[in-house]
Motif scaffolding. Structure first.
Motif: not given
Length: 731
Positions: A199-204, A229-232, A381-384
């Motif tokens: 499931v994508l984050t809003e940023e993705q 790092t690790g943000s998808g 800005t964050g990890r999923p």
């Protein structure tokens, strides 16, 4: 009869001009973009047709093209335009630029893998229609071929119970026709993982939407996807690639080195099956030729590859993704010294394709492009799954020495590894050196074992108890006594990956696996190492920079960096940027699964602000400070740079030639334009393979005039003068 201008495909630095050849009537297909064989200086060589020209008056004096290569043009208009740009920008011949578009840089000795295939004839259909009580297997074979609608190989028929003997019998009767069928090799065919539904984050979602809209509108924009790092970022790549495929367009994904292809290939194979192809230097010339054929013909829609894949042919390129775009390995060091990012920009401009640059630590050139409004920034800005960034501790090795710890590992790293074993987790240890010890020195007179051919210390390797030069490859047996004073008090200094692996092996329960250039010589060695580590066969991965980049291994909770400051104080303007990138990327390998990560930087410069920015993963803070420094001292991205490298077996000759070039460039016009000419000065490694090296550095807002002046000078054709445009290093 007509004539063509041909660029001669020979690895000769000073072959800048093209040559005119007449075209025989039976080769009337030959035109711009085709490859051919011509007689050049008494030998048959490959050439590229770059123009069709009128017949000259002295036609009888011209040599004729001897043979056409292939059944269609190799270069299309976009490829030729890119090659011409590359020739102008990187100050190389057109032939040098064009040969980059051919796997192995030459078509000669490139073979196609073929097998026999069988197709049903009219007679075969008559026999099938008539039927008979005899030769049941022959009738079965004819039925299979009739239903297939295309020729089938012997292997395909054997899978259905039809032997070669049966097919030979049918061929003798004239019931089948035997032909050759090209087999396209796929070294990654079996490398398929299970796809993940994420499931994508809003940023993705925003990033995918912006990239997809740009492709739909064919704007050909450039995006910087900057994510911790690790943000998808990979999931954004996958969704964007899927959108490109829906539009009927092709995708190019570049990775900085072979070590990173395996994981990305698995993710893309899981999502897109066998619609992808892979290209890198460990594949044979013919395997890469098959990849090029797949992309040109449109049989394959996605290409994943290292730097050279940027020269692949495409039928309808819509999206180019450059993963870890900050990596120095995208810049080719040997002539012509192109940068894959700049070549990709040109190809996207011609094709109307969207370019996505992805990194947690973008190059300062790309970030400055964002600040200037030339590149659009997308941020993650964050990890999923909400995992926190790893906590980083900086250990001062001066204090370790004061506490009588003379080993490779600090007490903090040793305890971290012991805890990793106890918790059943995994660790990554980064050491930016390979071999066992950095150098070998006599404890009595201080003599260091130096390579006879290169001005560098030889490195001790346990394999064969040998010393090896990492520049020319020369090996020596470890001397029993000092070559200078004959003392037997010879000691190994420094720490290499082999020695680090040995000390890690003293920790109970730790099973280290080494990954460096020495352990990855074989084809697929990188993939095998990562697969073994990810499967849990080893719980510590130790190695050089390749262990710090791009790997997503959920059970890694601890990362240790030995000699975190080893590259920080090199006399090069990119030293701080590279150190920050490496440390940030290494730290980002920890805590990507369910458990949080911990990282330790070992350093002798614990007060360095670069280490602090990396520990906090504060890219923006680092970039702003570093850009201020670059602007103050006049370095890219605030200027253009050109490095000239002068070589000679006699140091004095190289220095004198370098001074002649500097005098040639010290003009009133250059001075008025604020162009600086620095040098000549010895390279950091002053001699390699018996050649002394001196550098000249040219800086200015616009170096087009300097380039033109050099290309119209005697220095253009000298074999021992090399032009390095946009050098990755000044040393």
């Amino acid at each position: 009869m007509y004539c063509v201008n041909v660029a001669i495909n020979l690895p000769i630095k000073n072959l800048f001009r093209q040559y005119t050849y007449s075209v025989p009537d039976d080769m009337a297909c030959l035109d711009v973009g085709w490859r051919c064989l011509v007689d050049f200086a008494g030998r048959e060589v490959e050439g590229f047709v770059v123009a069709r020209v009128p017949q000259p008056e002295n036609l009888s004096k011209l040599k004729s093209v001897t043979r056409v290569i292939g059944s269609e043009p190799w270069f299309d208009a976009e490829m030729i335009a890119t090659a011409r740009w590359l020739s102008d920008y990187y100050m190389c011949s057109l032939a040098e630029a064009m040969r980059l578009f051919i796997p192995g840089k030459t078509s000669i000795r490139m073979t196609e893998k073929t097998v026999y295939a069988y197709g049903i004839t009219d007679l075969g259909r008559e026999l099938l229609q008539a039927g008979t009580g005899r030769a049941k297997l022959q009738l079965k074979a004819l039925g299979i071929l009739d239903n297939a609608g295309e020729p089938l190989t012997g292997a395909e028929l054997l899978e259905q119970g039809i032997s070669q003997a049966v097919m030979r019998g049918l061929a003798e009767k004239g019931a089948v026709q035997v032909s050759e069928k090209r087999v396209l090799r796929d070294s990654y065919f079996a490398h398929v993982a299970q796809d993940e539904t994420l499931v994508l984050t809003e940023e993705q979602e925003r990033a995918v939407a912006d990239i997809s809209r740009d492709m739909t509108e064919a704007k050909g924009s450039t995006y910087l996807l900057r994510g911790v790092t690790g943000s998808g970022k990979t999931e954004v790549y996958l969704r964007s690639a899927a959108r490109a495929l829906e539009m009927g367009r092709q995708v190019l994904v570049l990775v900085p080195e072979i070590a990173l292809t395996a994981q990305l290939v698995e993710r893309f194979k899981a999502r897109f099956g066998n619609r992808i192809a892979v290209a890198h230097s460990k594949l044979s010339r013919n395997e890469r030729g098959d990849v090029w054929f797949k992309m040109r013909s449109g049989l394959t829609r996605i290409l994943i590859g290292v730097r050279s894949a940027v020269f692949a042919p495409f039928q309808n390129l819509g999206l180019v993704i450059i993963d870890e775009e900050h990596e120095n390995s995208y810049k080719q060091e040997e002539r012509p010294g192109y940068h894959a990012r700049k070549v990709a920009e040109q190809r996207c401009r011609h094709a109307g394709a969207t370019l996505v640059l992805g990194s947690a630590t973008p190059s300062l050139e790309s970030y400055y492009g964002v600040l200037q409004g030339k590149i659009k920034e997308l941020t993650l800005t964050g990890r999923p799954l909400g995992q926190p960034l790893p906590k980083v501790e900086i250990v001062d090795m001066r204090q370790e020495l004061a506490n009588r710890n003379f080993g490779v590992l600090s007490d903090r790293i040793r305890k971290g590894l012991e805890n990793t074993v106890a918790q059943g987790e995994q660790a990554i240890m980064l050491l930016n050196r390979r071999g066992y010890s950095t150098f070998v020195m006599c404890r009595d007179c201080g003599h260091t074992i130096i390579c006879d051919h290169c001005d560098v210390a030889m490195v001790y390797h346990t394999a064969g108890q040998s010393l090896r030069c990492h520049y020319c490859g020369k090996t020596l047996r470890v001397p029993q006594e000092c070559p200078s004073c004959h003392s037997r008090r010879i000691k190994f200094f420094g720490t290499g990956t082999q020695k680090a692996e040995e000390e890690l092996g003293t920790i109970a329960g730790l099973r280290p696996l080494r990954m460096d250039q020495d352990s990855t010589q074989r084809k697929f060695a990188h993939e095998e190492i990562i697969r073994d580590f990810k499967a849990g066969n080893y719980n510590a991965l130790v190695g050089t920079q390749m262990v710090a980049k791009g790997h997503d291994i959920p059970k890694v909770t601890f990362v240790g960096v030995l000699s975190a400051d080893s590259s920080l104080h090199l006399p090069d303007f990119r030293a701080t940027e590279r150190t920050f990138d490496l440390l940030t990327q290494a730290a980002g390998r920890a805590g990507r699964g369910e458990k949080p990560g911990k990282v330790v930087f070992q350093t002798y410069d614990a007060e360095s602000p670069v280490l602090r920015y990396a520990a906090e993963q504060d890219y923006v803070g680092f970039a702003k400070e570093e850009l201020r420094t670059r602007k103050e001292y006049g370095y890219p991205p605030f200027c253009e740079m050109l490095k000239l490298i002068v070589l000679d077996e006699v140091a004095g000759n190289a220095l004198n030639l370098g001074q002649r070039i500097v005098n040639f460039l010290h003009t009133k016009e250059n001075a008025e334009q604020g162009i600086e000419v620095l040098g000549p000065f010895p390279a950091l490694v002053g001699k390699v393979r018996d050649y002394y090296r001196f550098n000249i550095l040219i800086k200015g807002k616009d170096l087009s005039g300097v380039k033109a002046r050099l290309l119209n000078s005697e220095f253009k054709s000298l074999r021992n003068v090399y032009f390095d445009v946009d050098p990755s290093s000044v040393i």
